[in-house]
Design a protein around this motif. Structure first.
Motif, mmCIF file in Angstrom:
data_model
loop_
_atom_site.group_PDB
_atom_site.id
_atom_site.type_symbol
_atom_site.label_atom_id
_atom_site.label_comp_id
_atom_site.label_asym_id
_atom_site.label_seq_id
_atom_site.Cartn_x
_atom_site.Cartn_y
_atom_site.Cartn_z
ATOM 1 N N LYS A 1 -11.244 66.371 72.063
ATOM 2 C CA LYS A 1 -11.483 67.662 71.427
ATOM 3 C C LYS A 1 -12.448 67.471 70.284
ATOM 4 C CE LYS A 1 -9.198 71.558 69.169
ATOM 5 N NZ LYS A 1 -7.910 72.090 68.660
ATOM 6 N N ASP A 2 -13.529 68.231 70.294
ATOM 7 C CA ASP A 2 -14.518 68.156 69.230
ATOM 8 C C ASP A 2 -13.893 68.602 67.927
ATOM 9 O OD1 ASP A 2 -16.687 68.153 67.617
ATOM 10 O OD2 ASP A 2 -17.955 69.377 68.909
ATOM 11 N N TYR B 1 -27.094 59.726 63.884
ATOM 12 C CA TYR B 1 -26.190 60.788 63.422
ATOM 13 C C TYR B 1 -24.794 60.540 63.981
ATOM 14 C CZ TYR B 1 -26.778 62.966 68.063
ATOM 15 O OH TYR B 1 -26.800 63.214 69.402
ATOM 16 N N ILE B 2 -23.829 61.275 63.441
ATOM 17 C CA ILE B 2 -22.422 61.054 63.786
ATOM 18 C C ILE B 2 -21.822 62.313 64.405
ATOM 19 C CG2 ILE B 2 -20.132 60.538 62.860
ATOM 20 C CD1 ILE B 2 -21.619 59.050 60.559
ATOM 21 N N VAL B 3 -21.038 62.122 65.467
ATOM 22 C CA VAL B 3 -20.323 63.213 66.115
ATOM 23 C C VAL B 3 -18.835 62.889 66.084
ATOM 24 C CG1 VAL B 3 -19.960 64.519 68.233
ATOM 25 C CG2 VAL B 3 -22.261 63.741 67.634
ATOM 26 N N ALA B 4 -18.048 63.769 65.503
ATOM 27 C CA ALA B 4 -16.596 63.568 65.434
ATOM 28 C C ALA B 4 -15.930 64.176 66.658
ATOM 29 C CB ALA B 4 -16.044 64.205 64.170
ATOM 30 N N LEU C 1 -21.412 57.252 67.220
ATOM 31 C CA LEU C 1 -22.679 57.006 66.547
ATOM 32 C C LEU C 1 -23.771 57.126 67.602
ATOM 33 C CD1 LEU C 1 -24.675 56.082 64.420
ATOM 34 C CD2 LEU C 1 -23.868 53.729 64.758
ATOM 35 N N ARG C 2 -24.698 58.060 67.376
ATOM 36 C CA ARG C 2 -25.756 58.293 68.334
ATOM 37 C C ARG C 2 -27.121 58.286 67.655
ATOM 38 N NH1 ARG C 2 -23.171 62.849 72.520
ATOM 39 N NH2 ARG C 2 -22.040 61.283 73.755
ATOM 40 N N VAL C 3 -28.150 58.043 68.455
ATOM 41 C CA VAL C 3 -29.532 58.068 67.971
ATOM 42 C C VAL C 3 -30.341 58.984 68.888
ATOM 43 C CG1 VAL C 3 -31.653 56.724 67.732
ATOM 44 C CG2 VAL C 3 -29.486 55.789 66.899
ATOM 45 N N GLY C 4 -31.089 59.886 68.303
ATOM 46 C CA GLY C 4 -31.889 60.821 69.086
ATOM 47 C C GLY C 4 -33.278 60.926 68.496
ATOM 48 N N PHE C 5 -34.045 61.786 68.960
ATOM 49 C CA PHE C 5 -33.867 62.691 70.095
ATOM 50 C C PHE C 5 -35.094 62.509 70.963
ATOM 51 C CE2 PHE C 5 -31.354 64.214 66.669
ATOM 52 C CZ PHE C 5 -30.181 64.654 67.257
#
Length: 199
Positions: A25-26, A143-146, A157-161
């Motif tokens: 769940k986001d 950037y970070i996505v919880a 932990l992701r890197v874009g774009f």
């Protein structure tokens, strides 16, 4: 007593796209709310007791403390005095420092650059902070996505774009070398996550 090893999910998933598990769940703040409270000013002047996390959490800024990484990425010179480490997001900043507030991608349309590199997932904030900082200071748009998994709070932990899968894969190889990772994988993101593609 011996310290327990840190829980880290190895980046071994070869899938190109990832659909959220039903158990996930986001937990990020409401995106519609965040879009309504985007900064009216391009800059923010640091007040006493301000930190990157506390500024990012302000309703007039991003309404989301995890977006401290955006503030760091767009203010590297002004924040060069900050020491890397797990406490960086909550470190008290120098009063009077003028920080640029990047504009979030407010489009609800399909992202023009939909590909990102998923670097790691972990329930341990300190690990995510350290590696996010390292990537940003090496020029990556990290950037970070919880999200929630099996009742626990986790972070990606992701890197874009990137416009193409091939470009994302090539960047993933560079990240593997920098962070000494065994593997990396890429995925396409939704319009809601593309909000992190700031300018």
């Amino acid at each position: 007593a011996a310290k327990k090893p840190m829980a880290v999910v190895p980046i071994t998933d070869k899938a190109v796209t990832v659909k959220p598990l039903s158990a996930e769940k986001d937990t990020s703040p409401n995106l519609k709310s965040a879009l309504k409270v985007l900064p009216r000013e391009d800059f923010y002047t640091v007040s006493p007791k301000d930190s990157l996390a506390s500024i990012a959490a302000k309703q007039m800024v991003f309404n989301d403390p995890s977006k401290w990484a955006l503030l760091l990425r767009f203010n590297l010179d002004e924040l060069s005095y900050l020491k890397s480490g797990p406490k960086l997001p909550k470190t008290i900043l120098r009063k009077g420092t003028r920080l640029k507030i990047p504009v979030l991608n407010r489009s609800n349309q399909k992202p023009a650059k939909p590909w990102v590199v998923n670097v790691m997932s972990s329930p341990i904030p300190d690990l995510i902070v350290v590696e996010t900082t390292r990537l940003i200071r090496n020029g990556f748009a990290a950037y970070i996505v919880a999200f929630s998994h099996k009742g626990k709070k986790w972070m990606r932990l992701r890197v874009g774009f990137f416009e193409t899968r091939e470009t994302a894969i090539a960047t993933g190889e560079k990240i593997k070398t920098l962070l000494k990772l065994k593997d990396s994988w890429v995925t396409q993101i939704s319009a809601s996550e593309a909000i992190n593609d700031a300018s």
